[in-house]
Write an enzyme that holds these catalytic residues in place. Structure first.
Site, PDB file in Angstrom:
ATOM      1  N   LYS A 198      -2.126   5.002   8.479  1.00  0.00           N
ATOM      2  CA  LYS A 198      -1.108   5.297   7.212  1.00  0.00           C
ATOM      3  C   LYS A 198      -2.129   5.328   6.058  1.00  0.00           C
ATOM      4  O   LYS A 198      -1.947   6.281   5.123  1.00  0.00           O
ATOM      5  CB  LYS A 198      -0.416   3.887   7.191  1.00  0.00           C
ATOM      6  N   LYS A 208      -7.894   1.151  -3.076  1.00  0.00           N
ATOM      7  CA  LYS A 208      -7.622   0.955  -1.592  1.00  0.00           C
ATOM      8  C   LYS A 208      -7.870   2.309  -1.022  1.00  0.00           C
ATOM      9  O   LYS A 208      -8.572   2.166   0.183  1.00  0.00           O
ATOM     10  CB  LYS A 208      -6.236   0.414  -1.661  1.00  0.00           C
ATOM     11  N   THR A 249       0.864  -1.252   0.171  1.00  0.00           N
ATOM     12  CA  THR A 249       0.123  -0.021   0.091  1.00  0.00           C
ATOM     13  C   THR A 249       0.940   1.126  -0.053  1.00  0.00           C
ATOM     14  O   THR A 249       1.713   1.401   1.000  1.00  0.00           O
ATOM     15  CB  THR A 249      -0.965   0.136   1.341  1.00  0.00           C
TER      16      THR A 249
HETATM   17  P1  NAD Z   1       5.775  -5.581   7.519  1.00  0.00           P
HETATM   18  O1  NAD Z   1       6.701  -4.304   8.191  1.00  0.00           O
HETATM   19  O2  NAD Z   1       5.482  -6.586   8.330  1.00  0.00           O
HETATM   20  O3  NAD Z   1       6.906  -5.986   6.369  1.00  0.00           O
HETATM   21  C1  NAD Z   1       7.414  -5.048   5.365  1.00  0.00           C
HETATM   22  C2  NAD Z   1       8.861  -5.876   5.062  1.00  0.00           C
HETATM   23  O4  NAD Z   1       9.391  -4.953   4.079  1.00  0.00           O
HETATM   24  C3  NAD Z   1       9.612  -6.087   6.365  1.00  0.00           C
HETATM   25  O5  NAD Z   1       9.912  -7.333   6.690  1.00  0.00           O
HETATM   26  C4  NAD Z   1      11.021  -5.424   5.680  1.00  0.00           C
HETATM   27  O6  NAD Z   1      12.169  -6.029   6.318  1.00  0.00           O
HETATM   28  C5  NAD Z   1      11.005  -5.267   4.605  1.00  0.00           C
HETATM   29  N1  NAD Z   1      11.689  -4.348   3.787  1.00  0.00           N
HETATM   30  C6  NAD Z   1      12.030  -3.024   4.160  1.00  0.00           C
HETATM   31  N2  NAD Z   1      12.861  -2.492   3.224  1.00  0.00           N
HETATM   32  C7  NAD Z   1      13.218  -3.342   2.368  1.00  0.00           C
HETATM   33  C8  NAD Z   1      13.805  -3.464   1.305  1.00  0.00           C
HETATM   34  N3  NAD Z   1      14.615  -2.146   0.885  1.00  0.00           N
HETATM   35  N4  NAD Z   1      13.881  -4.516   0.430  1.00  0.00           N
HETATM   36  C9  NAD Z   1      13.381  -5.793   0.859  1.00  0.00           C
HETATM   37  N5  NAD Z   1      12.673  -5.911   2.009  1.00  0.00           N
HETATM   38  C10 NAD Z   1      12.428  -4.602   2.796  1.00  0.00           C
HETATM   39  O7  NAD Z   1       4.508  -5.020   6.883  1.00  0.00           O
HETATM   40  P2  NAD Z   1       3.053  -5.741   6.235  1.00  0.00           P
HETATM   41  O8  NAD Z   1       2.342  -5.707   7.431  1.00  0.00           O
HETATM   42  O9  NAD Z   1       3.825  -7.045   5.853  1.00  0.00           O
HETATM   43  O10 NAD Z   1       2.730  -4.886   5.222  1.00  0.00           O
HETATM   44  C11 NAD Z   1       3.321  -4.825   3.900  1.00  0.00           C
HETATM   45  C12 NAD Z   1       2.390  -3.965   3.015  1.00  0.00           C
HETATM   46  O11 NAD Z   1       1.191  -4.355   3.164  1.00  0.00           O
HETATM   47  C13 NAD Z   1       2.291  -2.519   3.563  1.00  0.00           C
HETATM   48  O12 NAD Z   1       2.565  -1.231   2.553  1.00  0.00           O
HETATM   49  C14 NAD Z   1       1.161  -2.230   4.387  1.00  0.00           C
HETATM   50  O13 NAD Z   1       0.568  -1.059   4.338  1.00  0.00           O
HETATM   51  C15 NAD Z   1       0.246  -3.415   3.343  1.00  0.00           C
HETATM   52  N6  NAD Z   1      -0.859  -3.951   4.123  1.00  0.00           N
HETATM   53  C16 NAD Z   1      -0.701  -4.435   5.306  1.00  0.00           C
HETATM   54  C17 NAD Z   1      -1.860  -5.072   6.066  1.00  0.00           C
HETATM   55  C18 NAD Z   1      -1.797  -5.781   7.234  1.00  0.00           C
HETATM   56  O14 NAD Z   1      -2.700  -6.037   8.058  1.00  0.00           O
HETATM   57  N7  NAD Z   1      -0.620  -5.972   7.684  1.00  0.00           N
HETATM   58  C19 NAD Z   1      -3.041  -5.052   5.375  1.00  0.00           C
HETATM   59  C20 NAD Z   1      -3.041  -4.612   4.096  1.00  0.00           C
HETATM   60  C21 NAD Z   1      -2.088  -3.977   3.383  1.00  0.00           C
END
Ligand code: NAD
Length: 292
Positions: free
Chosen positions: A236, A161, A86
């Site tokens: 966010k 979204k 997102t």
């Molecule tokens: P998270 O923080 O658990 O995971 C993000 C991952 O990205 C981390 O493991 C981090 O180490 C990795 N990362 C950071 N920089 C990086 C790089 N340069 N190269 C490779 N990896 C890198 O977050 P999440 O909950 O998995 O969410 C991921 C996305 O999905 C976000 O954009 C969030 O808004 C969206 N989202 C999350 C949810 C939820 O319920 N958690 C629901 C819908 C959408």
């Protein structure tokens, strides 16, 4: 398919695991997370090189832009960059333009359904990009999710979204404040739910995710407001909606008010780490005179 999966956090890891279980050849990269169920590689570049599809699931638009500029030059011509993070609409469109300039297909497909939906393969994808790009990755959507909607050109997945989640944030606040008004007027929560859930005030926030404990279907309210969908993730998305609204000069007073209230809740009150429906107990602790 040969798939590079970059970003193996709470959402990315279970999505990548489902693709691997379905028989795809998945190479995962994350600088921090090391899920044991996946084949991991040491850099994003290694994950991307030679892949048919590279999926990114990253925290924000700046990180997405940085990762995209590293991997696009290394990807096979006509391969697809499928971004499921997102992020802001501008970043999604800039990354898609860069992909096309590198002779790649680009699809932005943020998800709803949360960590539970990622684990069970029941996410909803809202996708932007060409019809051909969308069709190239449809079989992956079928594995990771239960529904994928093609919303139009690049960036439109992100647009869908943030519009959806702006409605969600606003209706959760409205539902929560109405419950507290009902309490103070002597109306039982059960009666309030029975009336509103079958009347014109109905919404997903009331009917499916009721913020009052022990009322309606089971929701995070019944589990001490453990997320679920954390208040900081709602914040966010509300902020992204307001960045987009400013960019296109859209008047969104309710979205703006919701972003301000979730900012206070997360940054100054006890919202951080709680489900976004904990707005209801927050209102219980407030009075009208405090706000005037
Ligand atoms: P998270 O923080 O658990 O995971 C993000 C991952 O990205 C981390 O493991 C981090 O180490 C990795 N990362 C950071 N920089 C990086 C790089 N340069 N190269 C490779 N990896 C890198 O977050 P999440 O909950 O998995 O969410 C991921 C996305 O999905 C976000 O954009 C969030 O808004 C969206 N989202 C999350 C949810 C939820 O319920 N958690 C629901 C819908 C959408």
């Amino acid at each position: 398919m040969k798939i590079g999966f970059i970003g193996l956090g709470n959402m990315g890891a279970p999505m990548a695991i489902n693709l691997a279980k379905a028989g795809h050849e998945v190479s995962g990269f994350d600088p921090v997370a090391r899920p044991t169920e996946l084949t991991l590689v040491e850099t994003a570049a290694i994950a991307a090189a030679g892949a048919d599809v590279v999926i990114t699931m990253l925290p924000n638009g700046d990180i997405l832009r940085a990762v995209a500029s590293d991997i696009h030059p290394l990807m096979n011509a006509n391969a697809t960059h499928l971004d499921c993070s997102t992020v802001d609409v501008d970043s999604a469109r800039a990354v898609a333009d860069a992909a096309v300039a590198s002779c790649l297909n680009a699809v932005d497909a943020p998800v709803s359904g949360g960590v539970g939906g990622a684990a069970s393969g029941t996410l909803t994808f809202m996708a932007g990009g060409t019809k051909e790009g969308f069709e190239n990755v449809s079989e992956l959507f079928d594995i990771m999710g239960q529904k994928a909607v093609h919303c139009g050109p690049s960036g439109n997945g992100q647009a869908a979204k943030i519009c959806n989640n702006m409605i969600l944030g606003v209706t959760m606040i409205a539902t929560s404040e109405a419950f507290v008004l009902a309490d103070k007027l002597g109306l039982s929560r059960e009666a309030m739910y029975d009336v509103v859930s079958t009347s014109s005030g109905a919404s997903w926030s009331m009917n499916t995710y009721c913020p009052a404990p022990n009322v309606g279907p089971t929701s995070p309210a019944d589990n001490n407001y453990e997320p679920g969908f954390a208040a900081e993730l709602m914040l966010k998305d509300l902020r992204l909606s307001q960045v987009a609204a400013e960019a296109v000069d859209a008047d969104t007073p309710m979205g703006q008010a919701a972003a301000a209230l979730y900012t206070r809740f997360v940054e100054e009150e006890d919202g951080l780490g709680r489900d976004f429906s904990a707005m209801l107990p927050r209102f219980e602790t407030k009075s009208r005179s405090e706000n005037t």
